[in-house]
Design an enzyme around this catalytic site. Structure first.
Site, PDB file in Angstrom:
ATOM      1  N   ASP A   1     123.086  34.689  36.145  1.00  0.00           N
ATOM      2  CA  ASP A   1     123.256  35.697  35.103  1.00  0.00           C
ATOM      3  C   ASP A   1     124.594  35.403  34.428  1.00  0.00           C
ATOM      4  OD1 ASP A   1     123.367  39.338  34.875  1.00  0.00           O
ATOM      5  OD2 ASP A   1     123.241  37.745  33.392  1.00  0.00           O
TER       6      ASP A   1
ATOM      7  N   GLU B   1     121.323  46.634  40.923  1.00  0.00           N
ATOM      8  CA  GLU B   1     122.456  45.755  40.621  1.00  0.00           C
ATOM      9  C   GLU B   1     123.698  46.591  40.340  1.00  0.00           C
ATOM     10  OE1 GLU B   1     121.852  42.746  37.730  1.00  0.00           O
ATOM     11  OE2 GLU B   1     123.983  42.475  37.392  1.00  0.00           O
TER      12      GLU B   1
ATOM     13  N   HIS C   1     130.545  41.103  38.963  1.00  0.00           N
ATOM     14  CA  HIS C   1     130.697  42.558  39.106  1.00  0.00           C
ATOM     15  C   HIS C   1     131.538  42.928  40.315  1.00  0.00           C
ATOM     16  CE1 HIS C   1     126.744  43.105  36.667  1.00  0.00           C
ATOM     17  NE2 HIS C   1     127.661  42.443  36.015  1.00  0.00           N
TER      18      HIS C   1
ATOM     19  N   ASP D   1     130.967  36.719  33.122  1.00  0.00           N
ATOM     20  CA  ASP D   1     129.690  35.999  33.261  1.00  0.00           C
ATOM     21  C   ASP D   1     129.851  34.506  32.989  1.00  0.00           C
ATOM     22  OD1 ASP D   1     127.693  38.747  31.868  1.00  0.00           O
ATOM     23  OD2 ASP D   1     128.454  38.387  33.891  1.00  0.00           O
TER      24      ASP D   1
ATOM     25  N   ASP E   1     122.694  37.532  41.450  1.00  0.00           N
ATOM     26  CA  ASP E   1     123.136  37.080  40.122  1.00  0.00           C
ATOM     27  C   ASP E   1     124.375  36.214  40.287  1.00  0.00           C
ATOM     28  OD1 ASP E   1     122.388  39.815  37.757  1.00  0.00           O
ATOM     29  OD2 ASP E   1     121.140  38.331  38.787  1.00  0.00           O
TER      30      ASP E   1
ATOM     31  N   LYS F   1     127.662  47.534  39.451  1.00  0.00           N
ATOM     32  CA  LYS F   1     128.756  47.095  38.576  1.00  0.00           C
ATOM     33  C   LYS F   1     129.711  48.275  38.463  1.00  0.00           C
ATOM     34  CE  LYS F   1     129.791  45.026  34.047  1.00  0.00           C
ATOM     35  NZ  LYS F   1     129.233  44.566  32.739  1.00  0.00           N
TER      36      LYS F   1
ATOM     37  N   MET G   1     111.468  37.412  38.210  1.00  0.00           N
ATOM     38  CA  MET G   1     112.094  38.736  38.112  1.00  0.00           C
ATOM     39  C   MET G   1     111.979  39.270  36.689  1.00  0.00           C
ATOM     40  SD  MET G   1     115.195  40.159  36.877  1.00  0.00           S
ATOM     41  CE  MET G   1     116.700  39.242  37.116  1.00  0.00           C
TER      42      MET G   1
ATOM     43  N   ASP H   1     133.714  41.778  32.381  1.00  0.00           N
ATOM     44  CA  ASP H   1     132.560  41.040  32.910  1.00  0.00           C
ATOM     45  C   ASP H   1     132.404  39.723  32.158  1.00  0.00           C
ATOM     46  OD1 ASP H   1     129.003  41.872  33.258  1.00  0.00           O
ATOM     47  OD2 ASP H   1     130.267  40.349  34.206  1.00  0.00           O
TER      48      ASP H   1
ATOM     49  N   HIS I   1     114.619  41.096  30.258  1.00  0.00           N
ATOM     50  CA  HIS I   1     114.495  42.532  30.020  1.00  0.00           C
ATOM     51  C   HIS I   1     113.277  42.681  29.119  1.00  0.00           C
ATOM     52  CE1 HIS I   1     118.873  41.850  30.535  1.00  0.00           C
ATOM     53  NE2 HIS I   1     118.867  43.040  31.094  1.00  0.00           N
TER      54      HIS I   1
ATOM     55  N   GLU J   1     125.995  40.810  41.974  1.00  0.00           N
ATOM     56  CA  GLU J   1     126.457  39.807  40.987  1.00  0.00           C
ATOM     57  C   GLU J   1     127.908  39.460  41.254  1.00  0.00           C
ATOM     58  OE1 GLU J   1     125.490  40.039  36.739  1.00  0.00           O
ATOM     59  OE2 GLU J   1     127.602  39.640  36.320  1.00  0.00           O
TER      60      GLU J   1
ATOM     61  N   ASP K   1     113.985  41.691  25.633  1.00  0.00           N
ATOM     62  CA  ASP K   1     114.310  40.279  25.369  1.00  0.00           C
ATOM     63  C   ASP K   1     113.034  39.588  24.881  1.00  0.00           C
ATOM     64  OD1 ASP K   1     116.827  40.734  26.487  1.00  0.00           O
ATOM     65  OD2 ASP K   1     116.207  40.018  28.471  1.00  0.00           O
TER      66      ASP K   1
HETATM   67  C1  DIG Z   1     123.999  42.402  33.757  1.00  0.00           C
HETATM   68  O1  DIG Z   1     124.742  41.791  34.766  1.00  0.00           O
HETATM   69  C2  DIG Z   1     122.617  42.718  34.223  1.00  0.00           C
HETATM   70  C3  DIG Z   1     121.649  42.688  33.086  1.00  0.00           C
HETATM   71  O2  DIG Z   1     121.867  41.497  32.400  1.00  0.00           O
HETATM   72  C4  DIG Z   1     120.337  42.645  33.795  1.00  0.00           C
HETATM   73  O3  DIG Z   1     119.790  43.930  33.784  1.00  0.00           O
HETATM   74  C5  DIG Z   1     120.626  42.235  35.203  1.00  0.00           C
HETATM   75  C6  DIG Z   1     119.630  41.224  35.654  1.00  0.00           C
HETATM   76  O4  DIG Z   1     120.194  40.200  36.381  1.00  0.00           O
HETATM   77  N1  DIG Z   1     122.038  41.818  35.165  1.00  0.00           N
HETATM   78 MN    MN Z   2     123.620  40.673  36.322  1.00  0.00          MN
HETATM   79 MN    MN Z   3     127.682  40.505  34.501  1.00  0.00          MN
END
Ligand code: DIG
Ligand code: MN
Ligand code: MN
Length: 386
Positions: free
Chosen positions: A286, A180, A219, A256, A244, A182, A87, A254, A53, A216, A56
């Site tokens: 991710d 993305e 998600h 992860d 992701d 969610k 990315m 979430d 990001h 993802e 970051d």
């Molecule tokens: C969260 O799953 C999102 C953020 O971390 C980011 O914007 C995106 C990139 O993979 N995944």
């Molecule tokens: Mn993600």
């Molecule tokens: Mn996530």
């Protein structure tokens, strides 16, 4: 065996291996590492790419001079390690200004700020080599639906993405957008909650060809959905621009987790799908290590993501080469061509032929389907006893 190589295209976000272990109920358990330190950590574990990001890498209040120095240092670390930036994305969720969303905020000044921030973040990502730009609308949503008409929200979202696509075209950037989805968290309800919603939204945009999805695992699992089916939907639409990878149980927050660490059988089907269709994009993890991990364990987490992918890739090849699997699949998909006339689509002749056909429902209902045998073989391949 199972050593990551650049051709595997394994990438991690700075925020993943740089995750400090903070959660809603606890302070960080790990010290902060700089982006340069994180690039070297990723090189040490054998990753190919690093994503970020904007904030970051460049703090939100950095001066232009500070930004340029940070970018110089980061570029030097990339050059020294050979790590690439596939990315980039924008943090449109941390700062309080985004408390009610960014592109869909009820405040037009916030919406305008989000656009400006994203334009600058796109420039940063392109400068570092990104060709995919992700939009995760973590704050685009509601707690109370009294506060926002979903039609207004989607209209604002659409206008923002259209504006940004036009910007990328105007700049001549080689960049594609990946939305993305969610379903919730941090908002009570997030707009574009699943892959299906995102694909429907893309169809309403001015430049739909520039926009795909970044599904993802966690998600779709949060929504209790079959991730591979969503990925297949995206792939069939030519919209699987990025992915992701991580893991978690259905219906949880979430999590992860490390790729394949919770539902390895579902992870197997995902790796099999990606490899079978020749997916050529990043295998982006991710995910982050447990709050209880130190940085040596964070490296084990990152290595584990990549090793598990490569192990499951080998299992997929074993499944595809297994004679009994192939024989069962041939049985299951037997087709003597009797109904092949239907694949040509509708015609009066086809209709007449179909109307004239009689079916032995009882016999068709009695057909053998050795799915238990096939699934047990699959499991035994995964358990390593076959
Ligand atoms: C969260 O799953 C999102 C953020 O971390 C980011 O914007 C995106 C990139 O993979 N995944
Ligand atoms: Mn993600
Ligand atoms: Mn996530």
């Amino acid at each position: 065996m199972y050593e990551p190589k650049p051709e595997h295209k394994f990438s991690f976000g700075l925020w993943t291996v740089g995750n400090r272990g903070r959660d809603p109920f606890g302070e960080p358990t790990r010290a902060a590492l700089t982006p340069v330190q994180l690039v070297h950590l990723l090189a040490e574990v054998g990753a190919w790419g690093v994503n970020f990001h904007d904030n970051d890498l460049v703090p939100i209040d950095a001066t232009p001079a500070e930004r340029d120095q940070i970018v110089r240092d980061f570029k030097a670390a990339l050059a020294a390690t050979g790590i690439v930036v596939p990315m980039a994305t924008t943090n449109l969720f941390s700062d309080p200004i985004f408390k009610d969303g960014a592109f869909t905020s009820n405040d037009p000044a916030v919406r305008a700020y989000a656009l400006q921030k994203t334009i600058n973040a796109i420039d940063l990502g392109v400068e570092l080599g990104a060709t995919v730009y992700v939009f995760w609308g973590g704050r685009e949503g509601t707690e109370s639906d009294s506060t926002k008409n979903p039609l207004d929200a989607l209209k604002r979202y659409r206008e923002a993405i259209n504006f940004l696509c036009a910007y990328v075209k105007d700049q001549g950037y080689n960049l594609r957008f990946a939305l993305e989805p969610k379903p919730n968290e941090p908002r009570g309800h997030i707009f574009l909650p699943t892959v299906g919603d995102a694909l429907a939204f893309i169809a309403t945009l001015d430049y739909p060809d520039m926009v795909g999805v970044n599904p993802e695992v966690a998600h779709e699992h949060m929504a209790g959905l079959n991730f591979v089916h969503g990925v297949a939907m995206a792939h069939a639409a030519g919209k699987l621009f990025h992915i992701d990878l991580n893991d978690q149980l259905f219906g949880r927050y979430d999590q992860d987790f490390r790729f394949g660490s919770v539902m390895p059988k579902q992870a197997f089907y995902l790796v099999k799908f990606l490899e079978d269709v020749g997916y050529s994009g990043s295998r982006h993890f991710d995910a982050h290590a447990y709050r209880s991990s130190n940085y040596e364990d964070v490296k084990a987490f990152a290595r584990g993501c990549m090793r598990t992918y490569l192990i499951l890739k080998e299992k997929a090849a074993q499944f595809n080469a297994d004679p009994e699997v192939q024989q069962l699949l041939a049985e299951i998909n037997a087709d003597d061509g009797t109904f092949s006339y239907l694949s040509a689509g509708y015609s009066r002749e086809t209709l007449a032929k179909l109307r004239a056909t009689t079916f032995d429902r009882a016999a068709l209902g009695q057909r053998d389907l050795p799915y238990e045998r096939l699934d047990q073989i699959t499991l035994e391949i995964l358990l390593g006893v076959r």
